[in-house]
Design an enzyme around this catalytic site. Structure first.
Site, PDB file in Angstrom:
ATOM      1  N   LYS A  78       0.467  -0.927  -0.215  1.00 48.90           N
ATOM      2  CA  LYS A  78       0.306   0.530  -0.310  1.00 48.90           C
ATOM      3  C   LYS A  78       0.657   0.772  -0.095  1.00 48.90           C
ATOM      4  O   LYS A  78       1.591   1.353   0.431  1.00 48.90           O
ATOM      5  CB  LYS A  78      -1.107  -0.558   1.609  1.00 48.90           C
ATOM      6  CG  LYS A  78      -2.046   1.165   1.172  1.00 48.90           C
ATOM      7  CD  LYS A  78      -2.696   1.186   2.452  1.00 48.90           C
ATOM      8  CE  LYS A  78      -3.856   2.046   2.612  1.00 48.90           C
ATOM      9  NZ  LYS A  78      -4.905   2.365   3.785  1.00 48.90           N
ATOM     10  N   SER A 153      -9.832   2.566   3.006  1.00 50.57           N
ATOM     11  CA  SER A 153      -8.857   3.455   2.041  1.00 50.57           C
ATOM     12  C   SER A 153      -7.718   2.033   1.143  1.00 50.57           C
ATOM     13  O   SER A 153      -7.032   2.343  -0.083  1.00 50.57           O
ATOM     14  CB  SER A 153      -8.223   3.684   3.016  1.00 50.57           C
ATOM     15  OG  SER A 153      -7.789   3.343   3.580  1.00 50.57           O
ATOM     16  N   SER A 177     -10.470  -0.567   6.953  1.00 47.80           N
ATOM     17  CA  SER A 177      -9.789   0.052   5.825  1.00 47.80           C
ATOM     18  C   SER A 177      -8.829  -1.178   4.840  1.00 47.80           C
ATOM     19  O   SER A 177      -8.810  -0.828   3.707  1.00 47.80           O
ATOM     20  CB  SER A 177      -8.583   1.074   5.565  1.00 47.80           C
ATOM     21  OG  SER A 177      -9.671   2.369   5.686  1.00 47.80           O
TER      22      SER A 177
END
Lengths: 484, 481
Positions: A78, A153, A177
């Site tokens: 990420k 997210s 998330s």
């Protein structure tokens, strides 16, 4: 050979047995990324050259019989984890050109385990969002249906693993998330106990809630990698002073006689019938595996969302103050003076959702409001945590849906923040209490996957993974992959 | 500004920032050395890079515990950190990590010596926080530079109760804190380099009024003398404003030492609402009793204890003991001198007199004195055993200072030993009387004042070496004949 169809564990075994090389495996994924990711936009940066170099090095080690525990297996990170020499954007214009001078502990640990980084995945800006629509680098789509969001997210991480552009990806979870996008993309996503995974080099959103984890195709894969990224880190003062847990040891143990709690407050809420049905089927499966189902009460759970939307914005309002255009990152053109530099840099560098949360947080911490908002929220947070403590006296894990439904269409909720915030209603409580949570696929509706959530007591990631693995050994939901 | 200040009284509180002398910063491993090239001592944490986290330098806990104990205060456990939010280019995170609700030191006091005796000043709290960097406005045309070398340096902010009444008391309090931090070796206390900084909260009210006036905070006062002057200025300014019918604005002011004035800071230079909240990156710290005790056991004798010991053991006056004990190096020197000379009073006089004059002349610290404590002790011993007179001793001391020689060596080389032989002195006196018949006549006819003349002549004849007491006694008896 369709190398991407192998599980991560099988890939690791294949590498060990020299059935294929890391360069072959890595190139296979890089090709898939270049062929398919245009549709999904799940990567912000693909580090092709670097990946092949790492893969080559892994192959060398295998040849010399000096391989590392996870040697040569590709992973996507990420874009919230700082990686030296590669830009780290956090999905924001503010850091669109930022190259960290150091690497996060998570990246470093997995690198030291021999893992090959394919690239950096897309995400909601500064991890604020539940649809991956707030990224400066454009929205990410759901591989099951590109008109739908992948969740957020960690939308890029979920999207790329679901599209099999990477065997696994790191992710972070502040209010859901990891688990919410895992649910929406048909994946296994685990957020460990707060303090298990070092936050050093993981760009902060809300420090007391943020926790790193993974999205994977199975509990077994997740266990392998989570083990590699956990453990005490002296660079993070909130890191637990415990060694990395052994997450594979008990993975295959039976759950016979163990207890699953169903919080009645969750099931009293209106939920779509397909959600209820999927959860009911999962409960039946668990019963058939010998688990006992118990009703529990988390009586303050309804406070979770309002608590979260005080504490998270409050912490982020301070965490994001460092983006001022002075030392790194975006800086506005021709500032008149320091005031103008601050105002325009932040006005131009942050997106709407980030600004909204900074405003909320700044307000909540203001003189005269602090006691009524922040302090009260902290007290209520303790009440929520106490509810869990009580519940875990009688059960091993707590089961609920992960999300109120399957993925929604892009644009459907982006104009209504409060509707968007409801996406995390089931996931937020675990962050408030610092507890581990996992989402595993348990059904589908209209061609889109749906997940259930298991929350465990502090430090019981192994038990969560055991429950997840036990379920996955007897069902096929996690094996379903989208046709891309 | 010539209002009748006698009708007014000031209420003063001091906030003293002490830079702790740790090797590395409060929350990072970067060095804290003073004077390095800009930004060479700022690591990723000091630069507030995305994703970095603070890790407490535990050395500061010991330092704070020592200070708290010296200030007779409580040590809070758990103690916790908070974020103080404000935007300024030299504050790289956009917040300062400080302490709010649970400062490590709380509720102490300090006794200071004032003109009217000992006065107790309450210490509200002392908390740990990180220093900011520096903005450099003059070095770049039309731009400002930022130097983050100082960013993250540990500070202890010591906040007094508003119980100080005069500029002189403020200085006495500040000096006392200075003495304590030097004793504890937790800071070099160098005000010129900014290792100790003082902000003064000042308000005035009519004598007898119970209600407090509006206060101002004066910043940037970087010497003992400036603290006195800045507070004096601020008192006079406030009295003048009020007597002219104006009101005092609660504001932060900057001291301008060149013009000896204070001026309001622009509102941009400080924020009003710091939005404090607990620092989520640092968990509250529990200080175990054993740990606190081991730190306290490790503490040196403090100035007030030393002072009391000097009074009781050496029979020094309060005043002398206070002067000696205020500086650890002076106190140590003194004790070494006494060990040899066995004469506390004479040793005190020499240290405060001759020695300190020469040190001041050459701007030297007592540690760098050209006459060691051993040598001064020997010199005083020679006065005590009457080998030399006090007057000769002063000459010898200067010679020791320049040459580095031992006292006995100089006495021997230059034949400065005191003449104590009655016969020799008698001979000198006889010679003097013989050569001054007129003065003898006058003395004997009643002019007593001439006695001093004869003493002077004898001393001159002996080149100062004759024992003055013997000269007196013998001369008296001879003149009376």
């Amino acid at each position: 050979m369709d190398l991407h169809k192998l599980s991560l564990k099988e890939q690791l075994e294949g590498l060990k047995k020299s059935e294929f090389t890391s360069v072959e495996l890595t190139s296979h994924y890089l090709k898939r990324i270049s062929k398919h990711d245009e549709k999904f936009n799940s990567f912000i940066t693909v580090t092709e050259e670097n990946a092949l170099m790492q893969a080559k090095a892994a192959d060398e080690r295998y040849k010399k019989d000096k391989s590392l525990p996870l040697d040569g297996v590709p992973i996507a990170h990420k874009d919230i984890f700082c990686t030296k020499g590669v830009r780290t954007t956090c999905g924001s214009k503010m850091l669109s050109n930022f190259e960290a001078p150091y690497s996060s502990t998570v990246y470093t640990k997995l690198d030291e385990h021999g893992m090959v980084m394919l690239g950096k995945t897309n995400m909601d800006e500064f991890a604020m969002g539940s649809s991956n629509e707030t990224s400066y680098f454009g929205p990410v789509s759901n591989p099951w249906d590109t008109e739908y969001v992948p969740g957020g997210s960690s939308g890029g991480s979920a999207s790329c693993v679901s599209a099999e552009l990477a065997p696994i990806a790191t992710a972070t979870d502040t209010g859901g998330s990891i688990r919410q996008p895992a649910s929406l993309c048909g994946l296994t996503g685990i957020k460990p106990t707060y303090g298990r995974v070092s936050r050093y080099g993981m760009i902060a959103f809300a420090s007391s809630l943020d926790q790193g984890g993974v999205v994977a195709r199975s509990a077994e894969d997740a266990a392998l990698i989570l083990e590699g990224m956990s453990g005490h880190d002296p660079k993070d003062s909130t890191s637990l002073k415990l060694p990395s847990p052994d997450l594979t040891k008990n993975l295959k143990d039976s759950i016979q006689g163990m207890k699953i709690g169903l919080p009645k407050e969750f099931f009293e809420q209106d939920m779509p019938s397909y959600v209820e049905q999927s959860i009911q089927e999962a409960i039946e499966t668990y019963k058939s595996l010998g688990a006992e189902i118990v009703e529990v009460s988390l009586k303050n759970i309804n406070l979770s969302l309002p608590i979260y939307y005080i504490i998270a914005p409050a912490e982020c309002s301070a965490n994001l103050s460092r983006y001022d255009g002075v030392r790194y990152g975006y800086r506005c053109e021709d500032p008149k003076d320091i005031e103008d530099l601050y105002m325009r840099t932040r006005e131009e560098g942050f997106g709407a959702e980030v600004k909204r949360r900074i405003l909320i947080g700044t307000y909540a911490l203001s003189a005269g409001f602090y006691d009524a908002y922040y302090l009260k929220a902290q007290k209520c947070r303790q009440l929520v945590a106490n509810d869990f403590t009580n519940a875990f006296e009688s059960v091993d894990v707590i089961l609920s849906p992960t999300t109120p439904g399957t993925a929604f269409k892009a644009g459907e909720k982006s104009d209504d923040p409060t509707e968007m915030y409801l996406q995390d209603i089931f996931t937020i409580p675990a962050n408030l209490a610092g507890l581990p949570g996992i989402s595993i696929p348990c059904g589908e509706h209209g061609g889109l996957p749906l997940g259930m959530q298991l929350v465990g007591n502090s430090l019981q990631e192994d038990k969560l993974l055991q429950f997840a693995h036990s379920y996955q050994s007897n069902t096929d939901w996690h094996k379903k992959m989208p046709n891309i | 500004m010539n209002e009748n200040l006698n009708n007014w009284e000031a209420v003063i509180g001091l906030e003293i920032h002490v830079q702790l002398s740790t090797k590395s910063k409060l929350f990072s491993g970067a060095s804290t050395n003073f004077g390095a090239l800009p930004n060479t001592q700022a690591c990723n944490i000091d630069l507030a890079m995305p994703g970095v986290l603070p890790v407490l330098n535990e050395e500061v806990l010991k330092m704070a515990i020592k200070l708290g104990t010296a200030l007779n205060a409580d040590i809070n456990s758990p103690t916790s950190f908070a974020r103080k939010n404000y935007f300024y280019p030299d504050s790289p995170k956009g917040y300062q990590i400080s302490q709010m609700d649970k400062p490590i030191v709380e509720g102490g006091y300090l006794d200071i010596e004032t003109e009217s005796g000992t006065k107790r000043i309450g210490v509200t709290r002392a908390h740990l926080e990180e220093d900011a960097g520096k903005s450099l406005h003059d070095d770049f045309e039309g731009q400002s530079g930022i130097d983050l070398n100082r960013a993250g340096t540990p500070l202890l902010e010591i906040v007094s109760e508003p119980e100080i009444s005069t500029p002189a008391e403020a200085v006495a309090y500040l000096k006392s804190i200075h003495s304590i931090i030097r004793y504890l070796a937790i800071s070099d206390g160098n005000m010129a380099e900014g290792s100790m900084r003082c902000d003064a909260n000042v308000s005035v009210r009519k004598k007898g009024d119970l209600e407090l006036g509006t206060r101002t905070e004066t910043k940037n006062v970087n010497s003992f003398r400036f603290v006195e002057k800045a507070i004096q200025y601020e008192i006079e300014r406030q009295v003048h404003e009020i007597e002219s019918g104006n009101t005092i604005t609660q504001e932060t002011r900057l001291y301008d030492s060149q013009n000896n004035t204070t001026r309001p800071m622009r509102s941009k230079e400080y924020a009003n609402d710091y939005r404090y909240f607990p620092e989520p990156d640092l968990l509250p710290i529990t200080l175990e009793k054993d740990f606190i005790e081991s730190v306290i056991n490790d503490m040196p004798e403090m100035p007030n204890e030393k002072k009391e010991r000097f009074v009781s053991k050496f029979s020094l006056s309060n005043y002398d003991a206070d002067l000696l004990a205020a500086d650890k190096d002076i106190a140590n020197y003194f004790e070494e001198v006494v060990k040899i000379s066995d004469s506390p009073k004479l040793s005190t006089n020499w240290i405060m007199g001759e020695l300190s004059a020469l040190l001041n002349n050459e701007n030297l610290n007592i540690k760098d004195s050209k006459v060691s404590s051993d040598k001064l002790g020997q010199l005083i011993l020679r006065i005590e055993d009457a080998t030399i007179s006090g007057k000769i001793a002063k000459d010898i001391f200067e010679k020791m200072w320049i040459s580095g020689k031992e006292v006995d060596e100089i006495i021997q080389d230059e034949g400065l030993e005191q003449v104590t032989d009655d016969k020799q002195i008698e001979a000198m006196i006889d010679e003097v009387i013989k050569s001054n018949p007129e003065q003898l006549e006058q003395y004997r006819s009643g002019k007593d004042r001439l006695f001093g003349f004869f003493v002077g002549q004898v001393m001159q004849a002996s080149k100062g070496k004759a024992n003055p007491k013997q000269v007196n006694d013998i001369l008296k008896s001879k003149l009376e004949k």
